[in-house]
Design a protein around this motif. Structure first.
Motif, mmCIF file in Angstrom:
data_model
loop_
_atom_site.group_PDB
_atom_site.id
_atom_site.type_symbol
_atom_site.label_atom_id
_atom_site.label_comp_id
_atom_site.label_asym_id
_atom_site.label_seq_id
_atom_site.Cartn_x
_atom_site.Cartn_y
_atom_site.Cartn_z
ATOM 1 N N GLN A 1 0.829 -1.207 0.000
ATOM 2 C CA GLN A 1 0.000 0.000 0.000
ATOM 3 C C GLN A 1 0.863 1.256 0.000
ATOM 4 O OE1 GLN A 1 -2.359 -1.113 3.460
ATOM 5 N NE2 GLN A 1 -4.213 -1.224 2.201
ATOM 6 N N VAL A 2 1.945 1.243 0.763
ATOM 7 C CA VAL A 2 2.874 2.370 0.764
ATOM 8 C C VAL A 2 3.441 2.570 -0.634
ATOM 9 C CG1 VAL A 2 5.075 3.240 1.641
ATOM 10 C CG2 VAL A 2 3.465 2.118 3.193
ATOM 11 N N SER A 3 3.823 1.482 -1.267
ATOM 12 C CA SER A 3 4.357 1.555 -2.628
ATOM 13 C C SER A 3 3.313 2.146 -3.585
ATOM 14 C CB SER A 3 4.765 0.163 -3.109
ATOM 15 O OG SER A 3 5.177 0.201 -4.456
ATOM 16 N N ALA A 4 2.058 1.706 -3.441
ATOM 17 C CA ALA A 4 0.994 2.195 -4.322
ATOM 18 C C ALA A 4 0.779 3.694 -4.156
ATOM 19 C CB ALA A 4 -0.298 1.429 -4.055
ATOM 20 N N VAL A 5 0.872 4.167 -2.913
ATOM 21 C CA VAL A 5 0.719 5.605 -2.662
ATOM 22 C C VAL A 5 1.868 6.365 -3.315
ATOM 23 C CG1 VAL A 5 0.736 7.417 -0.905
ATOM 24 C CG2 VAL A 5 -0.615 5.346 -0.542
#
Length: 268
Positions: free
Chosen positions: A39-43
């Protein structure tokens, strides 16, 4: 807020820079902010919308002093439709604000639950867009509590306080309690036009007025497709005259508060 907005790109770049400076991997950072590494990567890549909870936690974990959330508020402001931006600026700089609403609680006085319910009535927008619009509306309300707050005077129809079905009983009780609380602030006046008043000029539609630091007034009119800032002297004069008319139909401040308390009891 769209992912290709320049301010959104700046937020993602700052987030990644601050995370790397803290020597945290995406997985490590994710655990601290209660998100997964993916999720951090997606953000950071722009594949996931910027999330207010995520950025609030990121500011806390990274010790930014609220930088990321401040940038998000700028991005949300940039994301407002072009017709609304001039009024937002007038609203922020106003020494006095006046608003008349025949159908809704004014945006600056809405609770989070009332605002979310009203925004959700538009079934063409996504849940993410609902939350974005909600965040912008709640952020606007800070002008009534921040330093240099304007004098705020609202005239509302009594029917606004009673327009809901049984499923919204708790929501309306909360909203009216909030109105009563707001009305107790020395710089906020709320006046109610009772249902005993039938035809009057205000029923043509809602409007707002803002007086700037130079003493001049501008108005704002909204409709189903947008809105317009009114700054021509003759048009502003008409709105000021209509304001005096609808204000004269409303109850005095104390009687308005008592009426709101009575209606709140009926919803409790």
């Amino acid at each position: 807020m769209e992912n290709d907005e320049p301010t959104a790109e700046l937020i993602r770049a700052q987030l990644r820079r601050l995370r790397l400076r803290a020597e945290l991997s995406q997985e490590e950072f994710g655990r601290l902010v209660h998100f997964s590494g993916s999720q951090v990567s997606a953000v950071e890549l722009g594949h996931r919308p910027l999330d207010r909870f995520f950025l609030t936690r990121a500011d806390e974990v990274l010790g930014t002093g609220g930088l990321l959330m401040s940038l998000l508020k700028l991005a949300e402001r940039d994301g407002q439709p072009s017709w609304f931006r001039p009024w937002l600026e007038a609203e922020r700089q106003a020494q006095q604000l006046r608003t008349y609403q025949p159908t809704l609680v004014p945006g600056l006085l809405q609770t989070e639950n009332y605002a979310r319910a009203m925004i959700r009535t538009d079934d063409l927008i996504t849940d993410d867009e609902v939350e974005r619009r909600l965040g912008v509306r709640l952020d606007r309300q800070s002008i009534l509590s921040g330093p240099g707050h304007p004098k705020y005077i609202a005239v509302i129809e009594e029917s606004v306080l009673r327009r809901a079905d049984e499923g919204y009983r708790g929501l309306m009780a909360e909203q009216i309690a909030h109105l009563v609380e707001c009305a107790e602030r020395p710089h906020v006046d709320i006046h109610i036009v009772p249902t005993s008043v039938t035809m009057h000029v205000g029923l043509v539609g809602p409007f707002a007025l803002a007086r700037g630091t130079d003493g001049g007034w501008v108005g704002h009119l909204e409709n189903q497709l947008g809105g317009v800032v009114v700054d021509k002297d003759e048009d502003v004069a008409i709105l000021l005259s209509r304001w005096e008319s609808v204000r004269s139909e409303a109850l005095p401040r104390r009687q308005s508060v008592e009426l709101m308390k009575d209606v709140m009891t009926s919803w409790s």
